[in-house]
Motif scaffolding. Structure first.
Motif, PDB file in Angstrom:
ATOM      1  N   ALA B  85      55.631 -45.653 -22.832  1.00 49.34           N
ATOM      2  CA  ALA B  85      55.558 -44.800 -21.641  1.00 49.34           C
ATOM      3  C   ALA B  85      56.075 -43.404 -21.961  1.00 49.34           C
ATOM      4  N   GLU B  86      57.171 -43.340 -22.724  1.00 50.20           N
ATOM      5  CA  GLU B  86      57.730 -42.027 -23.044  1.00 50.20           C
ATOM      6  C   GLU B  86      56.757 -41.201 -23.881  1.00 50.20           C
ATOM      7  N   LEU B  87      56.142 -41.850 -24.871  1.00 45.40           N
ATOM      8  CA  LEU B  87      55.171 -41.137 -25.704  1.00 45.40           C
ATOM      9  C   LEU B  87      54.027 -40.601 -24.851  1.00 45.40           C
ATOM     10  N   LEU B  88      53.537 -41.448 -23.922  1.00 46.51           N
ATOM     11  CA  LEU B  88      52.394 -41.021 -23.115  1.00 46.51           C
ATOM     12  C   LEU B  88      52.774 -39.908 -22.146  1.00 46.51           C
ATOM     13  N   VAL B  89      53.971 -40.016 -21.556  1.00 40.87           N
ATOM     14  CA  VAL B  89      54.391 -38.951 -20.642  1.00 40.87           C
ATOM     15  C   VAL B  89      54.539 -37.643 -21.410  1.00 40.87           C
ATOM     16  N   ARG B  90      55.134 -37.732 -22.610  1.00 42.19           N
ATOM     17  CA  ARG B  90      55.302 -36.497 -23.375  1.00 42.19           C
ATOM     18  C   ARG B  90      53.967 -35.925 -23.826  1.00 42.19           C
ATOM     19  N   ALA B  91      53.001 -36.807 -24.101  1.00 37.13           N
ATOM     20  CA  ALA B  91      51.704 -36.318 -24.566  1.00 37.13           C
ATOM     21  C   ALA B  91      50.889 -35.725 -23.428  1.00 37.13           C
ATOM     22  N   TYR B  92      50.933 -36.358 -22.244  1.00 33.43           N
ATOM     23  CA  TYR B  92      50.007 -35.946 -21.189  1.00 33.43           C
ATOM     24  C   TYR B  92      50.683 -35.256 -20.013  1.00 33.43           C
ATOM     25  N   ALA B  93      52.004 -35.293 -19.921  1.00 34.78           N
ATOM     26  CA  ALA B  93      52.697 -34.608 -18.820  1.00 34.78           C
ATOM     27  C   ALA B  93      53.997 -34.037 -19.357  1.00 34.78           C
ATOM     28  N   TYR B  94      53.873 -33.167 -20.354  1.00 34.88           N
ATOM     29  CA  TYR B  94      55.060 -32.676 -21.044  1.00 34.88           C
ATOM     30  C   TYR B  94      56.091 -32.046 -20.112  1.00 34.88           C
ATOM     31  N   PRO B  95      55.672 -31.208 -19.144  1.00 34.30           N
ATOM     32  CA  PRO B  95      56.690 -30.626 -18.247  1.00 34.30           C
ATOM     33  C   PRO B  95      57.457 -31.685 -17.462  1.00 34.30           C
ATOM     34  N   LEU B  96      56.764 -32.769 -17.063  1.00 32.62           N
ATOM     35  CA  LEU B  96      57.451 -33.858 -16.371  1.00 32.62           C
ATOM     36  C   LEU B  96      58.462 -34.524 -17.291  1.00 32.62           C
ATOM     37  N   ALA B  97      58.064 -34.725 -18.554  1.00 26.49           N
ATOM     38  CA  ALA B  97      58.995 -35.317 -19.525  1.00 26.49           C
ATOM     39  C   ALA B  97      60.227 -34.436 -19.670  1.00 26.49           C
ATOM     40  N   GLN B  98      60.032 -33.112 -19.642  1.00 29.63           N
ATOM     41  CA  GLN B  98      61.183 -32.218 -19.752  1.00 29.63           C
ATOM     42  C   GLN B  98      62.058 -32.294 -18.513  1.00 29.63           C
ATOM     43  N   ALA B  99      61.420 -32.424 -17.337  1.00 28.75           N
ATOM     44  CA  ALA B  99      62.204 -32.473 -16.100  1.00 28.75           C
ATOM     45  C   ALA B  99      63.007 -33.765 -16.010  1.00 28.75           C
ATOM     46  N   LEU B 100      62.419 -34.879 -16.464  1.00 30.17           N
ATOM     47  CA  LEU B 100      63.123 -36.162 -16.357  1.00 30.17           C
ATOM     48  C   LEU B 100      64.092 -36.364 -17.506  1.00 30.17           C
ATOM     49  N   GLY B 101      63.808 -35.714 -18.635  1.00 34.62           N
ATOM     50  CA  GLY B 101      64.735 -35.716 -19.754  1.00 34.62           C
ATOM     51  C   GLY B 101      65.069 -37.109 -20.245  1.00 34.62           C
ATOM     52  N   ILE B 102      66.346 -37.362 -20.416  1.00 35.22           N
ATOM     53  CA  ILE B 102      66.825 -38.591 -21.026  1.00 35.22           C
ATOM     54  C   ILE B 102      66.513 -39.811 -20.158  1.00 35.22           C
ATOM     55  N   PHE B 103      66.164 -39.600 -18.880  1.00 39.05           N
ATOM     56  CA  PHE B 103      66.021 -40.747 -17.993  1.00 39.05           C
ATOM     57  C   PHE B 103      64.730 -41.515 -18.187  1.00 39.05           C
ATOM     58  N   VAL B 104      63.765 -40.951 -18.911  1.00 39.70           N
ATOM     59  CA  VAL B 104      62.605 -41.773 -19.268  1.00 39.70           C
ATOM     60  C   VAL B 104      62.994 -42.813 -20.323  1.00 39.70           C
ATOM     61  N   PRO B 105      63.565 -42.414 -21.477  1.00 40.81           N
ATOM     62  CA  PRO B 105      64.007 -43.464 -22.413  1.00 40.81           C
ATOM     63  C   PRO B 105      65.033 -44.426 -21.809  1.00 40.81           C
ATOM     64  N   LEU B 106      65.839 -43.935 -20.877  1.00 34.48           N
ATOM     65  CA  LEU B 106      66.863 -44.805 -20.292  1.00 34.48           C
ATOM     66  C   LEU B 106      66.305 -45.853 -19.338  1.00 34.48           C
ATOM     67  N   ILE B 107      65.005 -45.784 -19.042  1.00 38.03           N
ATOM     68  CA  ILE B 107      64.415 -46.850 -18.216  1.00 38.03           C
ATOM     69  C   ILE B 107      64.647 -48.198 -18.900  1.00 38.03           C
ATOM     70  N   ALA B 108      64.708 -48.170 -20.235  1.00 38.32           N
ATOM     71  CA  ALA B 108      64.948 -49.413 -20.983  1.00 38.32           C
ATOM     72  C   ALA B 108      66.230 -50.094 -20.545  1.00 38.32           C
ATOM     73  N   SER B 109      67.186 -49.313 -20.061  1.00 43.70           N
ATOM     74  CA  SER B 109      68.453 -49.911 -19.652  1.00 43.70           C
ATOM     75  C   SER B 109      68.490 -50.204 -18.159  1.00 43.70           C
ATOM     76  N   ASN B 110      67.354 -50.037 -17.472  1.00 42.75           N
ATOM     77  CA  ASN B 110      67.329 -50.356 -16.046  1.00 42.75           C
ATOM     78  C   ASN B 110      67.335 -51.877 -15.876  1.00 42.75           C
ATOM     79  N   CYS B 111      68.415 -52.387 -15.302  1.00 47.49           N
ATOM     80  CA  CYS B 111      68.579 -53.840 -15.221  1.00 47.49           C
ATOM     81  C   CYS B 111      67.538 -54.502 -14.342  1.00 47.49           C
ATOM     82  N   VAL B 112      66.889 -53.737 -13.449  1.00 44.02           N
ATOM     83  CA  VAL B 112      65.859 -54.346 -12.613  1.00 44.02           C
ATOM     84  C   VAL B 112      64.795 -54.979 -13.505  1.00 44.02           C
ATOM     85  N   ILE B 113      64.436 -54.271 -14.572  1.00 45.09           N
ATOM     86  CA  ILE B 113      63.343 -54.737 -15.426  1.00 45.09           C
ATOM     87  C   ILE B 113      63.755 -55.999 -16.185  1.00 45.09           C
TER      88      ILE B 113
END
Lengths: 219, 237
Positions: B85-113
């Motif tokens: 997901a992070e690769l795709l967001v950075r490839a196709y929505a780079y400004p969004l990836a910059q706005a969300l920053g570290i919180f895209v990779p940190l989804i991995a630590s979201n206990c809901v998942i």
């Protein structure tokens, strides 16, 4: 379930298998998207560079090159070894330096700046690339939140004189924000340091530009 | 196609077993990212996709995902989806990836998942797992949107700022600023304000529960078998 017993060999093999499968898939996707990610990063970086070089008024295309920053200056700019500055060239002649510069004197950690300076030593524009200053107070250094950062435009090391290169609270000419002095002070001081860097290096940069441009002209 | 009781349990993810309002999972993205509606929508959508992907793959591989090593296997699968997901967001929505920053990779630590992978996906067929992931992910997204909208509207005095990060240039003039120029309410822009707001939302939910369904048919599901740490805001025996 067997969750309490120690893992046996078949379980380790399954874990290995899943790791290999996933590693392959993720690596494939990384290779597939690499080019596009680099392109996105470059175009985002170019957007910033265009913001600090200003509009292209002469009609000739502006190109950008990465030039090394001398090691002795890295401390002044808060950079680390290998960091480069960008030089804007029009028809092969350097017209502006876009210098990355990091202040560690911010309220919330490093403030990354991009300072565009023309070859007469005047600032074209300054932009904040990233920061962790307080939302609603210190973040007025962003161009999206306030035009405060435009106060640097056309300034140089001698305009204002060195002792006025400070926020008003320190006797200078630059506004601080209500409730936030540390953030603008960090930015003002870092911009001044960047101008100092450029003043030190301008002769060398101009010489490099000339020697780079001349062989092409001779051919 | 699914046994009715599976359907039944899945739909409770929107309210009675809401991952955040009841189970208090996934708080860090909720508190950190929801400064604007656009950020909330971006992170909520990426989380929904990661949750759906990891639930479906865990369900497909569920015969392999047991035994003493099932946790590292689940974490690997979730982390793989997050990386993709992070690769795709950075490839196709780079400004969004910059706005969300570290919180895209940190989804991995979201206990809901991890929670859904462990309790539902590895124990049910793929249809149920996908339905559960969609319901839970939508519930999470909906709460992010509510918190994001309230924080943006009353914290920064705007709504739909930065929507072009997600919808492209057509969204640049969606920005709506109902209050006078410089209105800000600093506390709501900071994580502490989000935490207070979440507390009020949980209180509101509990109030609605006690008002709408006066204790006729509670308490809800049993606690997760084998789980020793279950934080909840509702009644779970």
């Amino acid at each position: 379930m067997t969750a309490k017993t120690a893992p046996n060999r078949s379980q380790w093999l399954r874990l290995l298998g899943i790791a290999l499968l996933i590693g392959t898939l993720v690596t494939t996707l990384e290779i597939l998207t690499r080019e596009r990610i680099v392109a996105s990063q470059t175009s985002a970086a170019l957007d910033y560079l265009r913001q600090v070089t200003g509009p292209d008024d002469q009609g000739a295309a502006i190109t950008f090159e990465n030039w090394p920053i001398p090691n002795r200056q890295l401390g002044l700019l808060g950079l680390s070894e290998g960091d480069e500055m960008h030089i804007a060239l029009r028809a092969g002649q350097p017209i502006a330096a876009i210098v990355p510069s990091i202040s560690n004197a911010g309220y919330g950690g490093a403030i990354q700046l991009l300072v565009g300076i023309d070859f007469t030593g005047r600032i074209i524009a300054v932009r904040v690339i990233s920061h962790r200053e307080t939302v609603g107070l210190g973040d007025k250094i962003e161009i999206a939140k306030s035009d405060w950062i435009e106060a640097f435009s056309k300034r140089s090391l001698s305009d204002p004189a060195a002792k006025y290169w400070a926020v008003k609270a320190d006797g200078g000419i630059y506004d601080q924000f209500t409730g936030a002095t540390i953030t603008p002070r960090a930015v003002v001081n870092q911009v001044a340091a960047t101008l100092q860097f450029f003043a030190d290096e301008r002769a060398a940069l101009a010489a490099r530009g000339t020697s780079q441009a001349n062989p092409e002209a001779g051919e | 196609m699914n046994p009715p009781n599976d359907n039944y349990s899945a739909c409770h993810g929107l309210w009675r077993e809401h991952p955040v309002l009841v189970q208090l999972l996934g708080l860090s993205p909720l508190l950190a990212v929801t400064t604007t509606l656009a950020n909330a929508l971006g992170l909520g959508l990426v989380t929904l996709i990661v949750l759906l992907g990891s639930s479906v793959s865990c369900s497909l591989l569920r015969r392999q995902l047991n035994g003493a090593l099932h946790l590292p296997m689940l974490l690997l699968i979730i982390a793989a989806w997050v990386t993709c997901a992070e690769l795709l967001v950075r490839a196709y929505a780079y400004p969004l990836a910059q706005a969300l920053g570290i919180f895209v990779p940190l989804i991995a630590s979201n206990c809901v998942i991890l929670n859904r992978a462990q309790t539902i996906a590895t124990r049910h067929p793929i249809g149920t797992a996908a339905l559960d992931a969609t319901v839970i992910g939508s519930g999470f997204l909906a709460l992010l949107l509510i918190v994001g909208a309230i924080r943006e509207l009353f914290g920064r005095g705007s709504l739909f700022a930065d929507m072009h990060l997600i919808f492209g240039d057509i969204a640049r003039d969606w920005l709506w600023q109902p209050f006078d120029g410089d209105y800000t309410l600093l506390i709501l822009s900071m994580p502490a304000g989000a935490f207070l707001l979440l507390g009020f939302l949980i209180a509101l939910k509990n109030f609605l529960d006690s008002w709408l369904l006066p204790s006729s048919e509670s308490p809800p599901e049993k606690p997760i078998a084998g789980s020793k740490r279950v934080r909840t805001t509702g009644k779970i025996n």
